[in-house]
Enzyme design. Sequence first.
Site, PDB file in Angstrom:
ATOM      1  N   ARG A  78       8.231  23.214   9.704  1.00 10.40           N
ATOM      2  CA  ARG A  78       8.867  23.413   8.407  1.00 10.40           C
ATOM      3  C   ARG A  78       8.296  24.650   7.711  1.00 10.40           C
ATOM      4  NH1 ARG A  78       7.774  17.521   5.950  1.00 10.40           N
ATOM      5  NH2 ARG A  78       5.894  17.824   7.225  1.00 10.40           N
ATOM      6  N   LYS A 127       2.380  21.456   4.184  1.00 12.59           N
ATOM      7  CA  LYS A 127       1.288  20.515   4.437  1.00 12.59           C
ATOM      8  C   LYS A 127      -0.010  21.003   3.802  1.00 12.59           C
ATOM      9  CE  LYS A 127       1.454  17.249   6.445  1.00 12.59           C
ATOM     10  NZ  LYS A 127       1.747  15.894   5.922  1.00 12.59           N
ATOM     11  N   TYR A 165       2.297  19.370  -0.215  1.00  4.52           N
ATOM     12  CA  TYR A 165       1.887  17.981   0.008  1.00  4.52           C
ATOM     13  C   TYR A 165       0.389  17.979   0.269  1.00  4.52           C
ATOM     14  CZ  TYR A 165       6.784  16.553   0.602  1.00  4.52           C
ATOM     15  OH  TYR A 165       8.117  16.296   0.400  1.00  4.52           O
ATOM     16  N   HIS A 170      -1.866  14.621  -0.258  1.00  6.46           N
ATOM     17  CA  HIS A 170      -2.339  13.299   0.175  1.00  6.46           C
ATOM     18  C   HIS A 170      -3.869  13.230   0.149  1.00  6.46           C
ATOM     19  CE1 HIS A 170       1.749  12.248   1.359  1.00  6.46           C
ATOM     20  NE2 HIS A 170       1.821  13.374   2.033  1.00  6.46           N
ATOM     21  N   GLU A 226       3.742  15.051  -3.744  1.00  5.10           N
ATOM     22  CA  GLU A 226       3.937  13.602  -3.645  1.00  5.10           C
ATOM     23  C   GLU A 226       3.548  12.819  -4.886  1.00  5.10           C
ATOM     24  OE1 GLU A 226      -0.292  14.213  -2.187  1.00  5.10           O
ATOM     25  OE2 GLU A 226       1.626  15.254  -1.965  1.00  5.10           O
ATOM     26  N   ARG A 258      13.652  -5.202  -6.720  1.00  2.56           N
ATOM     27  CA  ARG A 258      13.967  -4.347  -5.585  1.00  2.56           C
ATOM     28  C   ARG A 258      14.617  -5.161  -4.474  1.00  2.56           C
ATOM     29  NH1 ARG A 258      15.206   0.916  -4.660  1.00  2.56           N
ATOM     30  NH2 ARG A 258      14.680   1.517  -2.541  1.00  2.56           N
ATOM     31  N   ALA A 294       3.273   5.324   6.805  1.00  3.63           N
ATOM     32  CA  ALA A 294       2.245   5.496   5.774  1.00  3.63           C
ATOM     33  C   ALA A 294       1.009   6.230   6.272  1.00  3.63           C
ATOM     34  CB  ALA A 294       1.843   4.124   5.217  1.00  3.63           C
ATOM     35  N   ILE A 295       1.047   6.764   7.478  1.00  5.91           N
ATOM     36  CA  ILE A 295      -0.156   7.367   8.066  1.00  5.91           C
ATOM     37  C   ILE A 295      -0.653   8.570   7.261  1.00  5.91           C
ATOM     38  CG2 ILE A 295       1.104   8.884   9.656  1.00  5.91           C
ATOM     39  CD1 ILE A 295      -2.159   6.917  10.391  1.00  5.91           C
ATOM     40  N   ASP A 296       0.239   9.285   6.558  1.00  4.46           N
ATOM     41  CA  ASP A 296      -0.201  10.401   5.699  1.00  4.46           C
ATOM     42  C   ASP A 296      -1.200   9.932   4.646  1.00  4.46           C
ATOM     43  OD1 ASP A 296       0.752  12.848   6.504  1.00  4.46           O
ATOM     44  OD2 ASP A 296       2.702  12.584   5.573  1.00  4.46           O
ATOM     45  N   VAL A 348       2.611   9.573  13.819  1.00  3.84           N
ATOM     46  CA  VAL A 348       2.668  11.023  13.616  1.00  3.84           C
ATOM     47  C   VAL A 348       2.604  11.327  12.117  1.00  3.84           C
ATOM     48  CG1 VAL A 348       4.083  13.100  13.902  1.00  3.84           C
ATOM     49  CG2 VAL A 348       3.927  11.413  15.752  1.00  3.84           C
TER      50      VAL A 348
END
Length: 370
Positions: A15, A75, A94, A96, A118, A202, A266-268, A296
């Site tokens: 990206r 990133k 981003y 995190h 984020e 929700r 949710a790995i980020d 990933v």
Amino acid sequence: MIIGVPKEIKPQENRVALLPSAAYQLIKRGHQVVVESNAGFGSGFPDADYERAGAVVVGAHAEVFAQADLIVKVKEPLAEEYPLLRPGQILFTYLHLAASKPLTEALMRSGATCIAYETVEVNRRLPLLEPMSEIAGRMSVLVGGYFLAKHEGGCGVLLGGVPGVLPGKVVVIGGGTAGVNAARMATGLGADVTILEVDVERMRFLDITLSTAHTLYSNQAHILDMLPDVDLLIGAVLVPGSKAPKLINREMMRVMKPGSVFVDIAIDQGGCAETSRATTHQDPIYVEEDVIHYCVANMPAAYARTATQALTNVTYRYIETLADHGVPKAFKRDPNLLGGLNLFEGKVTHHAIAEAHGLEFFDYKAAAGL
């Protein structure tokens, strides 16, 4: 202002943070855009497109950081980029940070002002995260279904089934943007889908909009009840700005069927399972407790052109505000942008990040009189 667009150096990150059309708009407003050569190549935007837009294309990664007042990325910076940031510079990407204390401390030492996509919040929504969550959610079912194939080590279940054969079972933990997009894809394939969520309102929304999916209140007992029969488990949990809660421990993973697949969106933010660890597109899976794990950390990069267009669609207005007015005037003009402020001149300005790492919190809003 000089806006810098470096080439992403994270493995398999194709990206780019700014489209040529967005660069053109910024240049029309009197700004200068400096783009590293081949920054947009992986997304299908060659250097010539940026040059036609009026941007300056440079060959060296460090040169972009050296020239720019505002660095726009996709990133978080990697270790080799830490020394390139400097006091007075604005980083918009981003981040995190709750998932990485070393990165947080490195950015503190840089003295740069760091704004995270984020954590920008508008009416309890995260508009700069949503497009990537949509892509990751939809993609989770595609990759999950692929790795269920026997030749990939999976249990050999086709998610949609066929006449006379029951469909595969998909469980999605979290009914937010990523979760609802995962559920949409899975129901579209004809899978048996259950979404676990804690917000009752929700769940009512999900029940109406995804009429063929089931909803279940999310707690550890209910998750444990679902795991023995699940073929594809998708972790789509998000606590804005914070580390993802570890909802699945190793003992729970052991009750899943051999050859089932777990995709951790949710790995980020550190992942929502005890067995999760970040992987890359080049080496996307590993097996723990006989379960295939796909973790990933930059899933949308697989569909780089779509992801780049979707990202710039939502980030451009904020980039324009930062370029036109700088900090702190940009925060006064658009208070929603203030939610994205994670670090100001070396100080942690986000509660969740300070709590995650035991660092001192600096109340920028009070200090700036906002």
